[in-house]
Design a protein around this motif. Structure first.
Motif, PDB file in Angstrom:
ATOM      1  N   ASN A 227       0.807  -1.220   0.000  1.00  0.00           N
ATOM      2  CA  ASN A 227       0.000   0.000   0.000  1.00  0.00           C
ATOM      3  C   ASN A 227       0.840   1.269   0.000  1.00  0.00           C
ATOM      4  O   ASN A 227       0.319   2.356  -0.208  1.00  0.00           O
ATOM      5  CB  ASN A 227      -0.974  -0.006   1.170  1.00  0.00           C
ATOM      6  N   ASN A 228       2.119   1.146   0.266  1.00  0.00           N
ATOM      7  CA  ASN A 228       3.001   2.323   0.222  1.00  0.00           C
ATOM      8  C   ASN A 228       3.710   2.483  -1.114  1.00  0.00           C
ATOM      9  O   ASN A 228       4.570   3.328  -1.252  1.00  0.00           O
ATOM     10  CB  ASN A 228       4.054   2.230   1.341  1.00  0.00           C
ATOM     11  N   ARG A 229       3.364   1.640  -2.058  1.00  0.00           N
ATOM     12  CA  ARG A 229       4.023   1.719  -3.362  1.00  0.00           C
ATOM     13  C   ARG A 229       3.175   2.552  -4.312  1.00  0.00           C
ATOM     14  O   ARG A 229       1.951   2.521  -4.246  1.00  0.00           O
ATOM     15  CB  ARG A 229       4.186   0.318  -3.979  1.00  0.00           C
ATOM     16  N   GLU A 230       3.831   3.217  -5.222  1.00  0.00           N
ATOM     17  CA  GLU A 230       3.084   3.856  -6.306  1.00  0.00           C
ATOM     18  C   GLU A 230       3.329   3.040  -7.562  1.00  0.00           C
ATOM     19  O   GLU A 230       4.458   2.978  -8.066  1.00  0.00           O
ATOM     20  CB  GLU A 230       3.545   5.298  -6.533  1.00  0.00           C
ATOM     21  N   ARG A 232       3.259   2.761 -11.149  1.00  0.00           N
ATOM     22  CA  ARG A 232       3.140   3.738 -12.235  1.00  0.00           C
ATOM     23  C   ARG A 232       2.971   3.095 -13.613  1.00  0.00           C
ATOM     24  O   ARG A 232       2.592   3.765 -14.553  1.00  0.00           O
ATOM     25  CB  ARG A 232       4.360   4.665 -12.222  1.00  0.00           C
ATOM     26  N   PHE A 233       3.278   1.827 -13.753  1.00  0.00           N
ATOM     27  CA  PHE A 233       3.114   1.124 -15.029  1.00  0.00           C
ATOM     28  C   PHE A 233       3.706   1.920 -16.196  1.00  0.00           C
ATOM     29  O   PHE A 233       3.116   1.999 -17.280  1.00  0.00           O
ATOM     30  CB  PHE A 233       1.637   0.798 -15.296  1.00  0.00           C
ATOM     31  N   GLY A 234       4.811   2.553 -15.956  1.00  0.00           N
ATOM     32  CA  GLY A 234       5.493   3.291 -17.026  1.00  0.00           C
ATOM     33  C   GLY A 234       5.057   4.739 -17.168  1.00  0.00           C
ATOM     34  O   GLY A 234       5.633   5.484 -17.968  1.00  0.00           O
ATOM     35  N   LEU A 235       4.042   5.147 -16.422  1.00  0.00           N
ATOM     36  CA  LEU A 235       3.549   6.523 -16.552  1.00  0.00           C
ATOM     37  C   LEU A 235       4.255   7.421 -15.533  1.00  0.00           C
ATOM     38  O   LEU A 235       5.200   6.998 -14.869  1.00  0.00           O
ATOM     39  CB  LEU A 235       2.025   6.550 -16.333  1.00  0.00           C
ATOM     40  N   VAL A 236       3.813   8.669 -15.416  1.00  0.00           N
ATOM     41  CA  VAL A 236       4.367   9.561 -14.395  1.00  0.00           C
ATOM     42  C   VAL A 236       3.285   9.826 -13.348  1.00  0.00           C
ATOM     43  O   VAL A 236       2.091   9.720 -13.628  1.00  0.00           O
ATOM     44  CB  VAL A 236       4.889  10.895 -15.003  1.00  0.00           C
ATOM     45  N   SER A 237       3.716  10.157 -12.151  1.00  0.00           N
ATOM     46  CA  SER A 237       2.791  10.320 -11.022  1.00  0.00           C
ATOM     47  C   SER A 237       1.608  11.205 -11.345  1.00  0.00           C
ATOM     48  O   SER A 237       0.473  10.894 -10.993  1.00  0.00           O
ATOM     49  CB  SER A 237       3.513  10.963  -9.842  1.00  0.00           C
ATOM     50  N   GLU A 238       1.862  12.325 -12.028  1.00  0.00           N
ATOM     51  CA  GLU A 238       0.792  13.294 -12.292  1.00  0.00           C
ATOM     52  C   GLU A 238      -0.344  12.649 -13.081  1.00  0.00           C
ATOM     53  O   GLU A 238      -1.513  12.932 -12.868  1.00  0.00           O
ATOM     54  CB  GLU A 238       1.343  14.501 -13.055  1.00  0.00           C
ATOM     55  N   GLN A 239       0.008  11.752 -13.964  1.00  0.00           N
ATOM     56  CA  GLN A 239      -1.043  11.100 -14.759  1.00  0.00           C
ATOM     57  C   GLN A 239      -1.901  10.206 -13.859  1.00  0.00           C
ATOM     58  O   GLN A 239      -3.113  10.125 -14.026  1.00  0.00           O
ATOM     59  CB  GLN A 239      -0.408  10.213 -15.847  1.00  0.00           C
ATOM     60  N   LEU A 240      -1.264   9.564 -12.903  1.00  0.00           N
ATOM     61  CA  LEU A 240      -2.005   8.642 -12.043  1.00  0.00           C
ATOM     62  C   LEU A 240      -2.926   9.385 -11.109  1.00  0.00           C
ATOM     63  O   LEU A 240      -4.012   8.938 -10.789  1.00  0.00           O
ATOM     64  CB  LEU A 240      -1.035   7.793 -11.206  1.00  0.00           C
ATOM     65  N   ASN A 241      -2.485  10.554 -10.669  1.00  0.00           N
ATOM     66  CA  ASN A 241      -3.296  11.323  -9.720  1.00  0.00           C
ATOM     67  C   ASN A 241      -4.326  12.193 -10.426  1.00  0.00           C
ATOM     68  O   ASN A 241      -5.043  12.945  -9.788  1.00  0.00           O
ATOM     69  CB  ASN A 241      -2.387  12.184  -8.847  1.00  0.00           C
ATOM     70  N   GLY A 242      -4.369  12.101 -11.730  1.00  0.00           N
ATOM     71  CA  GLY A 242      -5.385  12.818 -12.487  1.00  0.00           C
ATOM     72  C   GLY A 242      -5.182  14.322 -12.536  1.00  0.00           C
ATOM     73  O   GLY A 242      -6.107  15.063 -12.842  1.00  0.00           O
ATOM     74  N   SER A 243      -3.967  14.777 -12.198  1.00  0.00           N
ATOM     75  CA  SER A 243      -3.771  16.234 -12.224  1.00  0.00           C
ATOM     76  C   SER A 243      -2.918  16.619 -13.426  1.00  0.00           C
ATOM     77  O   SER A 243      -2.383  15.768 -14.122  1.00  0.00           O
ATOM     78  CB  SER A 243      -3.103  16.700 -10.937  1.00  0.00           C
TER      79      SER A 243
END
Ligand code: IPE
Ligand code: IPE
Ligand code: MG
Length: 243
Positions: A227-230, A232-243
Motif C-alpha cells: 500500500n506504500n508503493r506507487e 506507475r506502469f510506465g507513466l508519471v505520477s501526475e497522470q495517475l493522480n489525475g492532475s
C-alpha cells in the motif's frame, strides 16, 4: 476477520510467494534440510487462511523449480513426497473452504500415481472460487514461455496473431490476473525464474524471515508495504493522480 486490516488498505488480487529459506531455517537449528521443508508445510495452512480472510483471490506458491531437480536426489525425493503429503492431508479441508487448486508447471517428472493425485485434486476443486491456489511445482518461467511458443506453433498461428494477450493465454495462468505482488522469504532479492512473464509489473517484497517463520503477521506487513508503493506502469505520477 478483515477488521484486523485497515479498511482503506488495497488488497492485492493476486500474490505470488517464493517460499525460500527452509534449508537455512533448519541449519540454524542444527537440523537436516528436510526438517525445514517439513516445517515449511505447517505455516502454509496459516498463510492460506490469512489470504482467505484478507480477501486475496489468487495465490501462487513456488514449491519446486525446474532448477531444483539438480539438488541431491534424497532432497528432490523428499520435496516430491511433501507435495503428496500436503494433498493427502489438506485436500478435504481446502475443498470445504472453497479453495480451487491449480497446478502450474510440468507433471511429467512426477511419479504416475502423484500425477493422478494432482489431477484429481484439480478436478475435485474446479468449481470452487473463494481462493484460487496455484501450486508451482516443477515450474520455471523460461520453460513456461518455451512451452507457450511450442503450442502457438503447433496451433498454426501466424506471426501477426501473436499478441501479448494471446501469449498470456498459452501460459499456465491463462485467464488469471497477473500477480500484483511477489513475496520472497529468506532475504534474497531475486526472482529465480518465477512468473517472469506475469510479474512484469508486480511489486516485489522481500521478507527477511525464512519461509517456516512467515505467517499471518508477516503477510500483513507485506500488504502494508504494498500500500506504500506507487504503481506507475510506465507513466508519471501526475497522470495517475489525475492532475
Ligand atoms: C525453499 O527453501 C524450498 C525450495 C526451494 C524447494 P530452500 O530449500 O531453497 O532453502 P534455502 O534457500 O537453502 O535456505
Ligand atoms: C526458489 O528458491 C525456488 C523455490 C522457492 C521453489 P531456490 O532456493 O531454488 O532459488 P535460488 O537457488 O536461491 O535462486
Ligand atoms: Mg533457497
Amino acid at each position: 476477520m478483515t477488521s484486523e486490516l485497515s479498511p482503506d488498505l488495497v488488497i492485492p488480487e493476486h500474490i505470488g510467494i517464493i517460499m525460500d529459506g527452509n534449508g537455512r531455517w533448519a541449519r540454524e537449528r542444527g537440523l537436516p534440510r528436510h526438517e525445514g521443508h517439513r516445517q515449511g508445510t505447517e505455516n502454509l495452512r496459516e498463510v492460506l487462511q490469512a489470504c482467505g480472510d484478507f480477501g486475496i483471490k489468487y495465490l501462487t506458491i513456488y514449491a519446486f523449480s525446474t532448477e531444483n531437480w539438480g539438488r541431491p536426489k534424497a532432497e528432490v525425493n523428499f520435496l516430491i513426497r511433501i507435495l503428496e503429503t500436503v494433498i493427502d492431508r489438506e485436500l478435504r479441508e481446502l475443498h470445504q473452504k472453497g479453495v480451487r487448486l491449480r497446478h502450474v508447471g510440468s507433471s511429467s517428472g512426477l511419479p504416475r500415481q502423484l500425477q493422478r493425485k494432482v489431477q484429481e485434486a484439480v478436478e475435485l476443486t474446479k468449481n470452487n472460487d473463494s481462493l484460487i491456489l496455484n501450486v508451482a511445482f516443477d515450474y520455471g518461467g523460461r520453460a513456461e514461455i518455451v512451452r507457450a511458443c511450442q503450442r502457438i506453433i503447433e496451433d498454426g498461428l501466424e506471426p501477426e496473431d501473436v499478441t501479448e494477450e494471446l501469449f498470456s493465454q498459452y501460459l499456465y495462468t491463462a485467464n488469471q490476473p497477473d500477480p500484483d505482488m511477489i513475496i520472497r522469504t529468506g532475504g534474497d532479492m531475486r526472482i529465480s525464474n518465477f512468473l517472469i512473464w506475469q510479474a512484469a509489473y508486480a511489486e516485489i517484497y522481500v521478507a527477511n524471515c525464512y519461509w517456516p517463520d512467515f505467517g499471518r503477521e508477516e503477510l500483513k506487513k507485506a500488504i502494508a508495504s504494498f500500500n506504500n508503493r506507487e504503481r506507475r506502469f510506465g507513466l508519471v505520477s501526475e497522470q495517475l493522480n489525475g492532475s
